[in-house]
Enzyme design. Structure first.
Site, PDB file in Angstrom:
ATOM      1  N   GLU A 195      -6.143 -10.901  -4.929  1.00  0.00           N
ATOM      2  CA  GLU A 195      -6.049 -12.010  -3.968  1.00  0.00           C
ATOM      3  C   GLU A 195      -7.153 -13.039  -4.146  1.00  0.00           C
ATOM      4  OE1 GLU A 195      -5.682 -10.230  -0.092  1.00  0.00           O
ATOM      5  OE2 GLU A 195      -3.687  -9.444  -0.553  1.00  0.00           O
TER       6      GLU A 195
ATOM      7  N   ASP B 115       0.844  -1.201   0.000  1.00  0.00           N
ATOM      8  CA  ASP B 115       0.000   0.000   0.000  1.00  0.00           C
ATOM      9  C   ASP B 115       0.881   1.253   0.000  1.00  0.00           C
ATOM     10  OD1 ASP B 115      -1.307  -2.286   1.062  1.00  0.00           O
ATOM     11  OD2 ASP B 115      -2.862  -1.058   1.977  1.00  0.00           O
TER      12      ASP B 115
ATOM     13  N   GLN C  17      -9.368  -7.088  -6.761  1.00  0.00           N
ATOM     14  CA  GLN C  17      -8.904  -5.718  -6.977  1.00  0.00           C
ATOM     15  C   GLN C  17      -8.089  -5.650  -8.271  1.00  0.00           C
ATOM     16  OE1 GLN C  17      -6.560  -6.910  -3.448  1.00  0.00           O
ATOM     17  NE2 GLN C  17      -5.404  -5.073  -3.945  1.00  0.00           N
TER      18      GLN C  17
END
Ligand code: BGC
Length: 834
Positions: free
Chosen positions: A514, A386, A627
């Site tokens: 993921e 991140d 994502q």
């Protein structure tokens, strides 16, 4: 609206409760139901120390929370079935003793927000003063009106310091008043009334923190003096051995009669003021708090450091603290503000998000930037990619010093990453997927350790930082080692197949998505590894040319062999990049397209997010994405894809992306804008903008989604502004949303601050602040606007006419089900279990 589409455009907030305000988040009445969310939204912090927006009275709460970045306890991870190389050391951020509490009693009745008769209430977090303030008018049970105003500030200029004020005034009649200021060690959430924090009863969710049932902080020191107005506590974490000192100083001012007493034990230090209060005679308590932490310095010494911090703060005085905070934030906003005229709701939310990045990163110094900053214990206070991919872009182009700090922190983990690579049978260095202390802490390897792309993410952020700042000193002393060791890891992890054809493959890794794990040739991983290999080779070759001494030192230090660099270049050149000619898209990995798609349109909303409702294996069997993965590659490595490929890929992947991670929306917004889905881009952007403010993922109570807050900047600047930095070439190709008059943002390029104003028919570039790069060289900023190189010298703004805002596609991309694979089979849509 189907479940996977971007949200519709509307105002996400109840404006009766949270009115519009350009520079503040204001709450006009409290609600018990969403206490956890507002504790997060009104948290104050500086990247080192963070205090949730808990009510000052300390009782009503979802999660009491005070956090210090990196201050953690360790514990042995118990795997039900052990295997070699599994993560062993659990690391969990500790909820440290709470110094926020100041309780008020009038006529011996406590002020308890949830039951108090509040005639007036307002709470606000001011993004320019950096102060949280609450003003209430309370009617006590016996009918007396009492004005209570409180302020809370975590200092940006002195990172160990927090300051609070507590003002009370009786409006009608006299009354005995007691004010009890406390520092309370709650032992991981349980409060002094032995009520387990609400957050602890919410069931298992991998996004939350691990909790301890044992004592974490061993008391080592306590002291207090009513006359000095000072209390002090010291602790040591049982397993990690980390140490902490906390101290509070008090200044009490009133013309009423008063006295004071102190009580100190292992887990509580408090000073109580008793006042015979008269109407019209105000009472003010000023509380200075200091925290110091360490990996092992004795608590006694930390306590001394706290004393020094407090002595200084007190002698400087309160006003000085507020002024310094304001000046610091003025500078921050001058460098970083993004202005959207005519869009007050967007403007306010943008500033809240950018302010959160400052609160997460500004003074992290020597630590990473946790996924939740210092606003909550979500993800156990761990550092992930991140930081590099979502937070660092904003920092690199607006506050490069903070970016440098974050990168230096990564560098400090290099030895641990080398050891981890050995353990994983690899050369070079492998950074942990999630960590606090440098050791891999992801217990679930498939969605953790397997995300080797973290190495390339670090190399990517580092290269961008170096290009934007010209910081060769940092490159020579630290950056180059990271580039070399990560390149070594890739070339060792992958392998050549069919020597003549020569393709380089990377097997059994997980990309950012993921919901698809341990795959061969994940596109994102391969293109980012290619970047990493090239960047390392270039850096080494340039160093050899530029600075022979540093190069020789590097060769000796890392035992670097010339042929290694050639290997990196060859692996980069031969990197396997999966492409499906028939569909015209890049498969997410070698076997991705063989799967059927998950039918998101027919998945009941109560089964979302998928990760909380289906076993991982069920999810892995489908084309369904948590994502942005390929789509993120289109952004970060956009110069390696054609416009047609970008559009085709976006159209394929967007409908099967759940956005179950908040790291997705901002990226989908950027690429939607680039390929021409303007409305969709705006909807994704707004969804991300209000992720926490409107609790769109229903877990804002765990803390701010820091990656998304950084991503909001990337979506504004990279998406609507169309800014890219590929290999140090800065380009702009804007996509201003239809309803927006103009968008203004700043980029600091080689120490020179350029203000960019995007309008529908033109772009304005203005050198807002002159400066030099990290080596002291003055470089006139050059930006390529839609293929045309524009210099931005000092003086008048440069105006570049724009012919529209890029391509335009209406609606949403069509569904994937029904399309045919290259082998003629049809992709079908399925809801597992139905
Ligand atoms: C995401 C990861 C991210 C982590 C921490 C997960 O849900 O899938 O990409 O690093 O959250 O924010």
């Amino acid at each position: 609206m189907t479940s996977h589409e971007a949200p519709q455009i509307h105002d996400f907030l109840d404006r009766g409760r949270f009115p519009l305000d350009d520079w503040r988040l204001v709450e006009t009445y409290p609600r018990h139901e969403d206490l956890g969310v507002t504790e997060t939204l009104f948290a104050v912090g500086n990247g080192y120390l963070g205090m949730r927006g808990n009510v000052v009275e300390g009782r009503d709460s979802h999660t009491h929370g005070t956090f210090i970045n990196g201050f953690h306890e360790t514990w042995p991870i118990q795997h039900a079935e052990e295997a070699f190389g599994f993560a062993r050391v659990g690391q969990t951020i500790v909820n440290v003793p709470d110094a926020k509490i100041i309780r008020l009693y009038v006529d011996d009745e406590p002020l308890l927000l949830s039951i108090a008769d509040l005639l007036e209430y307002e709470r606000f977090l001011d993004f320019r003063s950096g102060v949280l303030q609450r003003d209430i008018l309370w009617r006590t049970p016996s009918g007396k009106r009492v004005r209570v105003s409180t302020q809370r500030m975590v200092s940006f200029t002195q990172r160990h310091l927090a300051v609070m004020t507590f003002d009370v005034e009786l409006l009608d009649e006299s009354a005995p008043i007691a004010i009890s200021s406390q520092v309370l060690n709650r032992q991981d959430g349980e409060d002094e009334y032995h009520v387990r924090s609400k957050a602890m009863g919410e069931g298992h969710d991998p996004r939350k923190s691990d909790t301890f049932s044992r004592r974490v902080l061993e008391p080592k020191y306590s002291w207090g003096s009513a006359a000095d107005g000072r209390v002090v506590l010291g602790y040591r974490c049982v397993d990690s051995g980390m140490t902490l000192g906390v101290a509070a100083d008090h200044l009490f001012e009133t013309d009423n009669e008063w006295d004071q007493s102190v009580q100190v034990d292992d887990d509580l230090a408090k000073i109580t003021y008793r006042v015979n209060a008269q109407p019209g005679k105000p009472i003010r308590l000023v509380k200075y708090v200091a925290y110091h932490t360490s990996r092992g310095v004795p608590p006694r010494e930390l306590v001394d450091r706290c004393r020094r911090t407090l002595d200084r703060a007190k002698s400087e005085g309160l006003q000085r603290q507020f002024e310094a905070q304001r000046a610091w934030l003025d500078d921050f906003w001058a460098r970083s503000d993004v202005e959207i005229s005519g869009q007050p709701a967007v403007q306010q939310a943008v500033r809240w998000n950018l302010f959160q990045v400052a609160q997460a990163a500004a003074r992290a110094e020597g630590q990473g930037i946790p996924a939740k900053g210092v606003t909550g214990s979500g993800y156990s206070g761990h550092y992930f990619w991140d930081t590099e991919i979502y937070v660092l872009p904003f920092l690199t182009y607006t506050s490069p010093q903070w970016a440098r700090n974050a990168l230096r922190f990564r560098y400090s983990l290099l030895d641990a990453a080398r050891r981890r690579a050995r353990e994983m049978s690899q050369r070079g260095a492998l950074f942990p997927w999630r960590t606090i202390n440098g050791e891999e802490a992801s217990a679930y390897y498939a969605a953790g350790t397997a995300q080797y792309h973290i190495d390339a993410d670090v190399a990517y952020a580092l290269t961008q930082y170096l290009g934007a700042t010209g910081d060769t000193d940092f490159l020579n002393r630290a950056g180059i080692d990271v580039l070399v060791e990560t390149a070594r890891m890739w070339v060792d992890l992958g392998f050549w197949r069919d020597e003549e054809e020569g393709t380089f493959h990377i097997h059994s890794v997980t990309g950012p998505d993921e919901y698809t794990t341990v795959v061969n040739d994940n596109l994102f991983t391969n293109v980012m590894a290619r970047f990493n290999l090239q960047a390392a080779a270039r850096a080494v070759r340039e160093l050899a040319e530029r600075d022979g001494d540093s190069y020789t030192r590097l060769v000796t230090r890392l035992k670097l062999d010339e042929t290694e660099v050639e290997d990196w270049e060859r692996a980069a050149r031969d990197m396997a990049i999966p492409f499906d000619e028939h569909m015209g898209i890049h498969p997410q990995d070698q076997h991705f397209l063989e799967r059927e798609v998950w039918d998101l349109d027919h998945t009941p909303l109560d089964q979302r997010p998928l990760l909380l409702n289906f076993h991982p294996l069920v999810i892995y069997r489908f084309q369904v994405i948590k994502q942005a993965d390929v789509v993120l590659a289109l952004y970060l490595q956009g110069d390696h894809f054609t416009a047609e490929q970008k559009r085709a890929n976006f159209e394929y992947y967007d409908p099967i992306t759940t956005g179950d991670s908040t790291l997705s929306g901002v990226v989908q917004s950027i690429i939607a804008a680039e390929v021409g889905y303007h409305d969709l881009a705006l909807r994704y952007f707004l969804g991300a903008l209000f992720v926490d403010l409107a609790d769109r993922h229903r877990n804002a109570s765990d803390g701010v989604h820091v990656a998304s807050t950084g991503g909001v900047w990337s979506a504004l600047v990279g998406g609507f502004g169309g800014f890219r930095d590929h290999n140090g070439v800065f380009t702009l190709d804007p996509r201003l949303p239809d309803g927006w008059e103009q968008l203004v943002f700043r980029l600091t390029l080689r120490g020179q601050r350029v203000r960019v104003t995007v309008r529908h028919d033109e772009l304005e570039l203005f050198l807002e602040e002159e400066g030099a790069d990290a080596d002291g060289v003055v470089v006139t900023p050059t930006i390529v606007v839609r293929g045309k190189e524009i210099e931005v010298p000092s003086g008048d703004p440069v105006i570049v006419p724009l012919d529209g805002q890029g391509p335009r596609l209406e609606g949403n991309p069509p569904p994937v089900a029904g399309r045919r694979r290259a082998d003629g089979t049809v992709i079908s849509a399925i809801v597992p279990g139905h």
